[in-house]
Design an enzyme around this catalytic site. Sequence first.
Site, short mmCIF file in Angstrom:
data_model
loop_
_atom_site.label_atom_id
_atom_site.label_comp_id
_atom_site.label_asym_id
_atom_site.label_seq_id
_atom_site.Cartn_x
_atom_site.Cartn_y
_atom_site.Cartn_z
N LYS A 102 0.80 -1.08 0.05
CA LYS A 102 0.02 -0.01 0.02
C LYS A 102 0.81 1.35 0.03
CE LYS A 102 -4.30 1.09 0.19
NZ LYS A 102 -5.45 0.35 -0.33
P1 NAD Z 1 -12.87 8.00 -2.98
O1 NAD Z 1 -11.57 9.26 -3.08
O2 NAD Z 1 -13.07 7.79 -4.47
O3 NAD Z 1 -13.99 8.38 -2.24
C1 NAD Z 1 -13.84 8.77 -0.80
C2 NAD Z 1 -15.19 9.08 -0.32
O4 NAD Z 1 -15.31 9.28 1.04
C3 NAD Z 1 -15.57 10.57 -0.83
O5 NAD Z 1 -17.03 10.68 -1.18
C4 NAD Z 1 -15.18 11.35 0.33
O6 NAD Z 1 -15.87 12.43 0.40
C5 NAD Z 1 -15.54 10.60 1.58
N1 NAD Z 1 -15.00 10.81 2.67
C6 NAD Z 1 -13.29 11.29 3.01
N2 NAD Z 1 -13.08 11.34 4.07
C7 NAD Z 1 -14.35 11.38 4.73
C8 NAD Z 1 -14.66 11.56 6.19
N3 NAD Z 1 -13.80 11.86 7.16
N4 NAD Z 1 -15.95 11.07 6.49
C9 NAD Z 1 -16.73 10.81 5.66
N5 NAD Z 1 -16.47 10.69 4.36
C10 NAD Z 1 -15.43 11.00 3.98
O7 NAD Z 1 -12.21 6.71 -2.51
P2 NAD Z 1 -12.70 5.35 -2.89
O8 NAD Z 1 -11.68 4.71 -3.93
O9 NAD Z 1 -13.91 5.13 -3.07
O10 NAD Z 1 -12.24 4.51 -1.49
C11 NAD Z 1 -13.39 4.49 -0.42
C12 NAD Z 1 -12.98 3.26 0.58
O11 NAD Z 1 -12.83 2.15 -0.32
C13 NAD Z 1 -11.31 3.59 1.11
O12 NAD Z 1 -11.42 2.75 2.57
C14 NAD Z 1 -10.55 2.37 0.19
O13 NAD Z 1 -9.44 2.19 0.76
C15 NAD Z 1 -11.50 1.14 0.12
N6 NAD Z 1 -11.22 0.53 -1.19
C16 NAD Z 1 -10.98 1.31 -2.54
C17 NAD Z 1 -10.84 0.63 -3.55
C18 NAD Z 1 -10.77 1.07 -5.02
O14 NAD Z 1 -10.67 0.19 -6.11
N7 NAD Z 1 -10.89 2.34 -5.05
C19 NAD Z 1 -10.36 -1.00 -3.52
C20 NAD Z 1 -10.60 -1.53 -2.30
C21 NAD Z 1 -10.88 -0.59 -1.14
#
Ligand code: NAD
Length: 411
Positions: A102
Amino acid sequence: MRLFEATQHFFNEAADQLAVHDSLRDLLSTPLREVQVQIPYETDAGNTACLVGYRVQHNRARGPMKGGLRYHPGVDLDEVRGLASLMTWKAAVVDLPYGGAKGGVVVDVAKVSERELERITRRFIDGIHDVIGPDVDIPAPDIGTDQRVMAWIMSQFNKYHGFNPGVVTGKAVEHYGIPGRAEATGRGAGILALKLMQRLNRDPRDTSVAVQGFGNVGSHVARFLSEAGCRIVAISDQYGARYAPAGLDIGQALRHVAQQKASINDLSEGSPISNEELLELEVDMLIPAAIGGVITEQNMSRIKASMIVEAANGPTSPAADRYLNARGVAILPDILANAGGVTASYFEWAQNRQHYRWNLHRVRSELERTLTTAYDEVCAEADSRNVSLRLAAYMIGIQRVVFATSLDGMS
Ligand code: NAD
């Protein structure tokens, strides 16, 4: 409790059940490599600013290491270390030929311009290009990073090492990516959420859902479950949440966010609530899909959902996990629930290496097949050992990594 400690807690619980030997436990608890780099870059105003970036490579017994890259002000080494170890167990649970890694940069993407973000990304890759690569460690999107960032990573890596689209996944379809990668994490969480409902004899049309986070993962899972007939009663982003007990129009929310780059806070539908209130709503299913550490000792007694699907990484603390399990809440753990992303990344990487591209139908059906196999294995393990889905998933992942490590030799 910090994320790495929490991940270690779950690891140790499963390792106890499996009677993993102490020497192997130490090896699997210690990251293979941790890199911290300085990222000096020129601001649009012509000044020099400096950020910090990390890449942690946890384990490579089952293949090249794989894991997202997070751009967020809350990033620190402990968080990246915890997320890297989660990736090792996640890739093993869905049986992908990968280890775990990561990365992260301590930056608020809302406060830098697109050109600054590109310079930051290129300088970061200058710092880590010699420890990543298609056979070594392959980054992907996470919070705050997207296909533009992936394009810059590939371009900067290629300057040092030549044409290599497999160095990073989550690229644009028109730029060595594959159809279906962007939606894969949310879609995968949605597919597994429906399976969890089926296991508990719940009809999706009688199921209310609250989704925290409306970025890549949250928006896709909300859309998928809304199309499957669930009532999505609350959604949020970092600025706030909206709640409508009769259900929100997710298509409208997606258009609102995409067209106007607007916040969920400005949505006309529903009433405004806080992110904390969203977690405690009277709903059937709660889907944290934003940051980690949101379900803790502080709020666990107020969580009312009977199903939790961890689309985010590390949303539930060990104490909350224990409490909610004892209360009979079904928790689909992060290392399974959000594994759709790394699974589609694997498809992208394999296709880059073959210079061949699948269509969307094939990506979606292979995704569903891979996740369904893993889900069935985790449920069978949980039922046969009478343990939680999380413990079962960790046990499967750990057994696979232990086996590969012992074949590899430990010295
Ligand atoms: P992203 O940046 O596209 O979206 C993140 C979202 O969370 C946004 O809507 C943002 O406004 C919100 N956010 C940020 N800080 C916040 C807070 N303090 N309180 C509430 N909401 C908050 O990110 P993503 O890619 O959608 O990732 C979201 C989660 O999914 C993370 O935990 C990430 O590790 C996990 N994840 C993502 C992927 C991927 O393929 N993108 C894969 C596995 C896991």
